[in-house]
Design a protein around this motif. Structure first.
Motif, PDB file in Angstrom:
ATOM      1  N   TYR B  28     -26.773  21.467 -25.454  1.00  7.76           N
ATOM      2  CA  TYR B  28     -25.543  21.953 -24.866  1.00  7.76           C
ATOM      3  C   TYR B  28     -24.341  21.544 -25.700  1.00  7.76           C
ATOM      4  N   SER B  29     -23.199  22.027 -25.290  1.00  3.53           N
ATOM      5  CA  SER B  29     -21.954  21.770 -26.007  1.00  3.53           C
ATOM      6  C   SER B  29     -20.905  21.255 -25.026  1.00  3.53           C
ATOM      7  N   PRO B  30     -20.877  19.958 -24.810  1.00  7.39           N
ATOM      8  CA  PRO B  30     -19.938  19.403 -23.825  1.00  7.39           C
ATOM      9  C   PRO B  30     -18.487  19.530 -24.271  1.00  7.39           C
ATOM     10  N   ALA B  31     -17.630  19.744 -23.305  1.00  3.29           N
ATOM     11  CA  ALA B  31     -16.201  19.841 -23.608  1.00  3.29           C
ATOM     12  C   ALA B  31     -15.591  18.456 -23.826  1.00  3.29           C
ATOM     13  N   ARG B  51     -12.125  14.914 -26.538  1.00  2.00           N
ATOM     14  CA  ARG B  51     -12.349  16.330 -26.275  1.00  2.00           C
ATOM     15  C   ARG B  51     -12.993  16.996 -27.482  1.00  2.00           C
ATOM     16  N   GLU B  52     -13.621  18.130 -27.258  1.00  2.00           N
ATOM     17  CA  GLU B  52     -14.366  18.802 -28.336  1.00  2.00           C
ATOM     18  C   GLU B  52     -13.454  19.255 -29.468  1.00  2.00           C
ATOM     19  N   ASN B  53     -12.169  19.467 -29.180  1.00  2.00           N
ATOM     20  CA  ASN B  53     -11.260  19.909 -30.243  1.00  2.00           C
ATOM     21  C   ASN B  53     -10.542  18.735 -30.917  1.00  2.00           C
ATOM     22  N   GLU B  54     -10.943  17.512 -30.561  1.00  2.00           N
ATOM     23  CA  GLU B  54     -10.392  16.323 -31.195  1.00  2.00           C
ATOM     24  C   GLU B  54     -11.441  15.720 -32.119  1.00  2.00           C
ATOM     25  N   LYS B  55     -11.044  15.399 -33.313  1.00  2.00           N
ATOM     26  CA  LYS B  55     -11.988  14.788 -34.252  1.00  2.00           C
ATOM     27  C   LYS B  55     -12.105  13.295 -34.028  1.00  2.00           C
ATOM     28  N   GLU B  56     -10.994  12.689 -33.600  1.00  2.00           N
ATOM     29  CA  GLU B  56     -10.945  11.233 -33.522  1.00  2.00           C
ATOM     30  C   GLU B  56      -9.967  10.810 -32.437  1.00  2.00           C
ATOM     31  N   LYS B  57     -10.292   9.689 -31.776  1.00  2.45           N
ATOM     32  CA  LYS B  57      -9.397   9.132 -30.767  1.00  2.45           C
ATOM     33  C   LYS B  57      -9.407   7.624 -30.929  1.00  2.45           C
ATOM     34  N   ARG B  58      -8.229   7.018 -30.801  1.00  2.23           N
ATOM     35  CA  ARG B  58      -8.142   5.561 -30.973  1.00  2.23           C
ATOM     36  C   ARG B  58      -7.487   4.917 -29.760  1.00  2.23           C
ATOM     37  N   ASP B  67     -18.230  14.968 -33.559  1.00  3.15           N
ATOM     38  CA  ASP B  67     -18.612  15.956 -34.560  1.00  3.15           C
ATOM     39  C   ASP B  67     -19.483  17.010 -33.880  1.00  3.15           C
ATOM     40  N   THR B  68     -18.879  18.180 -33.606  1.00  2.85           N
ATOM     41  CA  THR B  68     -19.605  19.216 -32.860  1.00  2.85           C
ATOM     42  C   THR B  68     -20.663  19.897 -33.737  1.00  2.85           C
ATOM     43  N   THR B  69     -20.533  19.780 -35.050  1.00  8.72           N
ATOM     44  CA  THR B  69     -21.549  20.353 -35.939  1.00  8.72           C
ATOM     45  C   THR B  69     -22.809  19.502 -35.913  1.00  8.72           C
ATOM     46  N   LEU B  70     -22.620  18.194 -36.014  1.00 13.63           N
ATOM     47  CA  LEU B  70     -23.755  17.267 -35.974  1.00 13.63           C
ATOM     48  C   LEU B  70     -24.220  16.991 -34.546  1.00 13.63           C
ATOM     49  N   LYS B  71     -23.436  17.417 -33.564  1.00 17.90           N
ATOM     50  CA  LYS B  71     -23.697  17.119 -32.148  1.00 17.90           C
ATOM     51  C   LYS B  71     -23.799  15.611 -31.948  1.00 17.90           C
ATOM     52  N   GLN B  72     -22.741  14.940 -32.388  1.00 21.88           N
ATOM     53  CA  GLN B  72     -22.773  13.489 -32.407  1.00 21.88           C
ATOM     54  C   GLN B  72     -21.386  12.899 -32.161  1.00 21.88           C
ATOM     55  N   SER B  73     -21.371  11.748 -31.475  1.00 21.68           N
ATOM     56  CA  SER B  73     -20.158  10.969 -31.333  1.00 21.68           C
ATOM     57  C   SER B  73     -20.444   9.564 -31.850  1.00 21.68           C
TER      58      SER B  73
END
Lengths: 113, 112
Positions: B28-31, B51-58, B67-73
């Motif tokens: 799946y693709s979580p938001a 969020r899915e449109n954020e690359k990084e949060k601090r 990383d939505t391509t790798l399906k990984q956080s």
């Protein structure tokens, strides 16, 4: 604000006995959840509720029942306790919109012998 | 079925180093992805959301990437301290938007 409270903290049940785990929240959250967590494992959703009078099954509902008569309270009923229900039970609540970040209670440790 | 997977092996690091924990999701693709901290005998506590449109949060010494391509956080704790020792849980909302699915958690031990 007490947040999410759970009672009891610990209970020992004999096989076949029944009990109710209590959960209450004072954050006016519509959503409430019950999870179980076995040693070294993640959380598994038992039941959830999106508002008073509305409940639905999660991943592992068998052997449990819930009710939601008020926004604040979400009790979990165990009927005919079995050793497989030995676990730590967490109640949580969240707002109904957005990411639904969850606020957890301190847990109830249940041992069924 | 939708799955969230974390490294079940404990991560042991030295105080002052950066800890990096991995969360992978499949089917799946979580938001949103959320990270929680759980101390022994206590309920999980929310730390960060990305969020899915954020690359990084601090947030202070914490950093989360998505990383939505790798399906990984990835979850990073910089300048780690013994007080950071705990189990860290990754969670994502299911497609219906009504349930969080949790990973099994990764236990972090920071040694002085």
């Amino acid at each position: 604000n007490a947040g999410v409270t759970q009672t009891p903290k610990f209970r020992i049940l004999k096989i076949g006995q029944s009990m109710t785990l209590q959960c209450a929240q004072d954050m006016n959250h519509n959503y409430m959840y019950w999870y179980r967590q076995d040693p070294g494992m993640g959380l598994k959703l038992i039941y959830y509720s999106v508002g008073a009078g509305i409940t639905d099954k999660g991943e592992v509902p068998n052997g449990y029942n819930v009710s939601r008569s008020t926004t604040e309270d979400f009790p979990l009923r165990l009927e005919l306790a079995a050793p497989s229900q030995t676990s730590v039970y967490f109640c949580a609540s969240s707002y109904s919109t957005g990411a639904k970040t969850q606020y957890f209670g301190p847990g109830t440790r249940l041992l069924v012998l | 079925s939708q799955k969230i997977e974390q490294n079940s092996e404990a991560l042991n690091i030295q105080e002052g180093k950066t800890a990096t924990l991995t969360c992978n999701y499949t089917n799946y693709s979580p938001a949103y992805l959320q990270w929680y901290r759980q101390d022994p005998g206590r309920g999980p506590v929310f730390l960060l959301l990305i969020r899915e449109n954020e690359k990084e949060k601090r947030k202070e010494r914490l950093k989360v990437t998505f990383d939505t391509t790798l399906k990984q956080s990835l979850f990073h704790i910089t300048a780690s301290q013994p007080a950071d020792s705990a189990t860290y849980l990754c969670a994502a909302m299911n497609n219906a938007g009504n349930m969080l699915t949790f990973g099994g958690g990764t236990r972090l031990m920071v040694k002085p």
